[in-house]
Design an enzyme around this catalytic site. Structure first.
Site, PDB file in Angstrom:
ATOM      1  N   ASN A 455       0.819  -1.221   0.000  1.00  0.00           N
ATOM      2  CA  ASN A 455       0.000   0.000   0.000  1.00  0.00           C
ATOM      3  C   ASN A 455       0.850   1.266   0.000  1.00  0.00           C
ATOM      4  O   ASN A 455       0.609   2.198  -0.773  1.00  0.00           O
ATOM      5  CB  ASN A 455      -0.930   0.010   1.216  1.00  0.00           C
ATOM      6  CG  ASN A 455      -2.108  -0.933   1.035  1.00  0.00           C
ATOM      7  OD1 ASN A 455      -2.492  -1.229  -0.095  1.00  0.00           O
ATOM      8  ND2 ASN A 455      -2.659  -1.419   2.135  1.00  0.00           N
ATOM      9  N   LYS A 558      12.338  -0.752  10.058  1.00  0.00           N
ATOM     10  CA  LYS A 558      12.922  -0.468  11.377  1.00  0.00           C
ATOM     11  C   LYS A 558      14.051  -1.414  11.771  1.00  0.00           C
ATOM     12  O   LYS A 558      14.755  -1.164  12.743  1.00  0.00           O
ATOM     13  CB  LYS A 558      11.840  -0.515  12.461  1.00  0.00           C
ATOM     14  CG  LYS A 558      10.886   0.651  12.431  1.00  0.00           C
ATOM     15  CD  LYS A 558       9.920   0.610  13.592  1.00  0.00           C
ATOM     16  CE  LYS A 558       8.770  -0.334  13.333  1.00  0.00           C
ATOM     17  NZ  LYS A 558       7.859   0.141  12.291  1.00  0.00           N
ATOM     18  N   VAL A 588       9.763   5.951  12.606  1.00  0.00           N
ATOM     19  CA  VAL A 588       9.017   6.344  13.802  1.00  0.00           C
ATOM     20  C   VAL A 588       8.084   7.489  13.418  1.00  0.00           C
ATOM     21  O   VAL A 588       8.515   8.470  12.821  1.00  0.00           O
ATOM     22  CB  VAL A 588       9.957   6.814  14.932  1.00  0.00           C
ATOM     23  CG1 VAL A 588       9.151   7.127  16.189  1.00  0.00           C
ATOM     24  CG2 VAL A 588      11.031   5.778  15.226  1.00  0.00           C
ATOM     25  N   ASP A 657       7.210  -3.285  18.784  1.00  0.00           N
ATOM     26  CA  ASP A 657       7.302  -2.211  17.806  1.00  0.00           C
ATOM     27  C   ASP A 657       7.617  -0.882  18.492  1.00  0.00           C
ATOM     28  O   ASP A 657       8.475  -0.114  18.036  1.00  0.00           O
ATOM     29  CB  ASP A 657       5.995  -2.119  17.021  1.00  0.00           C
ATOM     30  CG  ASP A 657       6.045  -1.067  15.936  1.00  0.00           C
ATOM     31  OD1 ASP A 657       6.904  -1.178  15.049  1.00  0.00           O
ATOM     32  OD2 ASP A 657       5.239  -0.118  15.977  1.00  0.00           O
ATOM     33  N   LYS A 661      11.003   1.556  18.277  1.00  0.00           N
ATOM     34  CA  LYS A 661      10.919   2.980  17.948  1.00  0.00           C
ATOM     35  C   LYS A 661      11.618   3.835  19.008  1.00  0.00           C
ATOM     36  O   LYS A 661      12.305   4.812  18.670  1.00  0.00           O
ATOM     37  CB  LYS A 661       9.455   3.394  17.818  1.00  0.00           C
ATOM     38  CG  LYS A 661       8.760   2.818  16.590  1.00  0.00           C
ATOM     39  CD  LYS A 661       7.277   3.175  16.555  1.00  0.00           C
ATOM     40  CE  LYS A 661       6.593   2.630  15.306  1.00  0.00           C
ATOM     41  NZ  LYS A 661       5.142   2.927  15.297  1.00  0.00           N
ATOM     42  N   GLY A 779      -0.794   5.408   8.384  1.00  0.00           N
ATOM     43  CA  GLY A 779      -1.577   5.734   7.192  1.00  0.00           C
ATOM     44  C   GLY A 779      -0.702   5.798   5.965  1.00  0.00           C
ATOM     45  O   GLY A 779       0.443   6.256   6.009  1.00  0.00           O
TER      46      GLY A 779
END
Length: 812
Positions: A455, A558, A588, A657, A661, A779
């Site tokens: 995506n 990451k 991040v 996760d 970060k 997003g």
């Protein structure tokens, strides 16, 4: 693959290997250290059926010229002769064992007896034979070293097979030469042939002019149908201008054949006018590379597509003459080309520009045919590129670059690949730099390879066309590669961003890491950027290979940035060492400028004291929504159906996760720590950890009681439930943890929009009133936008980056 392996290959397989020609110039063979480098290059790049062409060892030809001159002037040359003999004997002794050294030294002594006799009695008639000794000695020595250490080889004197019309007209009799060579060549032995020398149709020794060994190499390619010719020299390629004069000159990684021929015609110091002639009717590609740094990609000359045809270069010469005569019209343009190959010829103005060494021939022709002629020293400056004579924009820019310079009224060329201006005075380094800047200031080509076509990758590609139009720094960015986990589409002439996914679907091929790294290592761009939008730890392990090649990385991935301390420090050091830029704004906070803010504070001299916040868009949404009205498991299923969680929601609930970060941000702030130094509270009960994803979802109701209890406790204290990351300096060093926290309902972390991230930075400058960055932390649009932000930033850095030019002598 070593020579030994190739010998076995040649002896056990009937298939014919493609022939390649490798030519080594005098500077590449100047001393024993240089010759050792050549041996290493042969081991790594040659096949047993290849041809190696050699010049004389560095300085030897000059010494032979000097001996001839001393003999002509009747000056005692004994000391010069003895010095040369001593030099060559020393070179033999340094490189060969005692037995082979003794044999070769005896041959050398016999040659010096002959040389001494010719100098004393017949130096005029034997001049070319005297000069030929340099190449004969060089080939003989290299062959002996290879035979002793590496593989079977044999030295060939090119006079025994290359036949030309004459020294003045060095056209090759290819049928005769090919037949003679095939008779002399030994199978399963590496051929070491002399450059620079040949014989004419009368059997007399001839030389092919200064730098004639390059011509010899391409003659050999034409004789053997070689796939490639590599000129190993003391420079690492062809540049957009002479880098000794123009420090900002760029390497031209690929040159179309016609452009290369024009550069040679105009006097390029690396490409010579005869060198390319034998390749005109062959598909052979010519490479220019440095024997002093053989791992650096050089320049390839051949047939290329759009990008290579856009390259421009600037060249000049102060060694030209303007020919003027009222009778010049008697010399037709075709006749002028045939007789003199003029640099410029203007029939209307009765002007012609020639090289200085042509003055005698031109003067004699005019005297015998039509009458008086005058010569005036002038200079030229030219812009060279594919069909530039037809490009109005290039002409306009060239004239603009010269608007403050006194020029003669001649801006023309005899080639479609150049525009030439004739100058009444010498072309100064200042003018060359000004013209080069105007003609090439926007010409640095940057290739982009996108790995990950999900995506976010799709959205990044869809934004790219408009970004290129809007951002001038992206003007010369070219999408050249698309990678999924198993397939790749690589196109050196560029992939249309608008058609990228369609082209990928139709043209992508299977690949592995070896194929990918091979292409990336030999990419033909000034700079290459890999955009990693994969979640793959395996792909992140390639960063080390990328940085070793000076490739830049934009990583939304990451894994590398949160790897072990030792590995991470090694990556950053390797990137710095090789001039690679590594940006990862979207590791991040998606597109939020948290990485930028921390870097900017540190660059400005501030010191970060603490970093905290809500770093997970998924956990932000869950705890903003969770008020006890519906079970937590139902809320989790809802988030999964909206695509707000990972396919396995435990990836989010585990806190790993967020932990990664926080590690990335702490490292950006200048602290050395590992993942294990950050306490992590997992929200996944032990009994659900080892289940399959499907079974976990079926039993996710087991989460409900845990979260209900936590929520009730928070409410009892008048607080709300949030998943917080925190790093802060304390008396013991620092403390770092991620986990559930009870917050006041008016806390900045408690009043977020669903999916928002929030970051609080406390520093020396931001103590009483911390810096807060807040916004959507997930997003496709914001993440793709963050990657584009990194692309612009990296291109801005690269626009001012200068590559060190590798020239023997200049860098020492």
């Amino acid at each position: 693959m070593t020579i030994e392996n190739l010998i076995k290959h040649a002896n056990t397989h009937t298939g014919k290997l493609a022939i390649n020609v490798h030519k080594f110039g005098g500077s590449s063979l100047a001393n024993s250290e240089c010759i050792e480098r050549v041996i290493d290059i042969i081991c790594r790049h040659c096949q047993i059926n290849d041809i190696v062409v050699v010049s004389a060892n560095g300085g030897v030809t000059d010494q032979l010229f000097n001996l001839c001159q001393l003999a002509k002037d009747e000056v005692d040359y004994t000391e010069a002769l003895n010095n040369l003999h001593f030099q060559l004997k020393g070179l033999i002794a340094e490189l060969l064992n005692e037995q082979n050294s003794s044999y070769l030294t005896k041959q050398l002594s016999d040659d010096f007896l002959q040389l001494s006799d010719w100098l004393a009695n017949d130096y005029k008639q034997q001049r070319n034979n005297i000069l030929a000794f340099g190449e004969v000695w060089s080939a003989r020595l290299l062959s002996a070293v290879l035979n002793e250490r590496i593989c079977p080889s044999h030295a060939l004197d090119s006079r025994d097979f290359i036949q030309i019309a004459s020294e003045q007209e060095p056209q090759v009799n290819y049928d005769y030469s090919r037949d003679q060579f095939n008779q002399l060549k030994q199978t399963h032995q590496l051929t070491i042939a002399t450059g620079y020398i040949a014989r004419d149709v009368n059997g007399q020794s001839c030389t092919l002019g200064r730098n004639g060994s390059d011509y010899s190499a391409t003659i050999m390619a034409a004789l053997t149908g070689a796939a490639n010719v590599t000129l190993w020299t003391d420079v690492d390629g062809i540049y957009s201008a002479d880098p000794r004069v123009v420090p900002a000159a760029r390497k031209l990684h690929r040159l179309p054949n016609g452009v290369a021929r024009e550069l040679g015609r105009l006097g390029n110091p690396v490409l010579h006018v005869n060198t390319l002639k034998p390749l005109e009717e062959h598909a052979t590609h010519l490479h220019v590379a440095s024997s002093f740094d053989s791992e650096i990609s050089g320049t390839e000359i051949g047939k290329f597509g759009f990008l290579a045809k856009q390259e421009l270069s600037v060249t000049y010469s102060n060694d030209v003459l303007l020919v003027s005569s009222e009778h010049l019209s008697a010399l037709s343009k075709p006749e002028a080309f045939t007789r003199f190959s003029p640099i410029c010829f203007d029939e209307k103005q009765a002007l012609m520009v020639i090289k200085q060494e042509q003055q005698k021939a031109v003067s004699q022709w005019f005297a015998s045919k039509v009458g008086d002629v005058t010569f005036k020293p002038v200079a030229i400056i030219a812009v060279v590129g594919h069909k530039v004579a037809e490009r109005g924009d290039v002409k306009a820019r060239f004239k603009r670059a010269l608007e403050n310079t006194r020029t003669l009224d001649v801006v023309s060329s005899t080639s479609e690949h150049s525009i030439i201006s004739v100058l009444p005075d010498s072309c100064s380094p200042e003018l060359t730099n000004v013209v080069h800047h105007e003609m090439t200031k926007d010409a640095k080509h940057i290739g982009v390879v996108v790995a990950g076509l999900g995506n976010i990758g799709e959205r990044f590609l869809s934004l790219l066309p408009n970004q290129i139009k809007r951002q001038s720094v992206l003007e010369n960015v070219h999408l050249v590669g698309l990678l999924s986990s198993k397939k790749a589409l690589i196109n050196t002439d560029g992939i249309s961003p608008k058609q990228a996914l369609l082209q990928f679907e139709k043209q992508a091929k299977d690949y592995d890491e070896t194929l990918l790294l091979t292409w990336l290592k030999n990419h033909p761009y000034d700079e290459l950027i890999v955009v990693d939008i994969t979640p793959s730890e395996t792909f992140s392990l390639l960063y080390r290979e990328f940085f070793q090649q000076g490739i830049h990385v934009i990583g939304a991935n990451k894994w590398a940035a949160s790897s072990s301390t030792e590995y991470y420090n090694g990556l950053t050091a390797l990137a710095e060492q090789n001039g690679s830029v590594w940006l990862g704004n979207t590791t991040v906070g998606a597109g939020l400028p948290i990485n930028f803010a921390i870097n900017d504070l540190r660059r400005s001299g501030d010191e970060v004291k603490a970093i905290s916040g809500i770093f997970s868009g998924t956990l932000s949404w869950l705890f903003e929504q969770y008020d006890g009205s519906v079970p937590f498991s139902e809320l989790l299923t809802n988030a999964l159906s909206q695509g707000l969680t990972e396919p396995d929601p435990r990836e989010d609930l585990s806190g790993r996760d967020v932990q990664r970060k926080l590690l990335i941000l702490a490292r950006l702030a200048g602290f050395t720590l590992s993942l294990e130094d950050i306490e992590c509270q997992s929200l996944v009960p032990e009994q659900l950890v080892s289940l399959s994803t499907q079974d976990f979802l079926k039993q996710s109701h087991l989460l409900d009681e845990l979260f209900e209890n936590q929520l009730l406790q928070a409410k009892s204290e008048g607080k709300c439930l949030r998943y917080i990351a925190k790093f802060e300096i304390n008396e013991d060093g620092y403390q770092a943890n991620v986990g559930l926290a009870f917050l006041d309902t008016d806390d900045a972390f408690a009043r977020l929009n669903p999916c928002d991230n929030i970051f609080k930075i406390e520093s020396q400058w931001y103590q009483d009133n911390p810096l807060i960055i807040r916004g959507p932390g997930a997003g496709r649009d914001v993440t793709a936008g963050g990657i584009h932000s990194d692309l612009v930033a990296i291109c801005e850095q690269l626009s001012t980056k200068q590559h060190q030019v590798k020239i023997k002598g200049l860098n020492e």
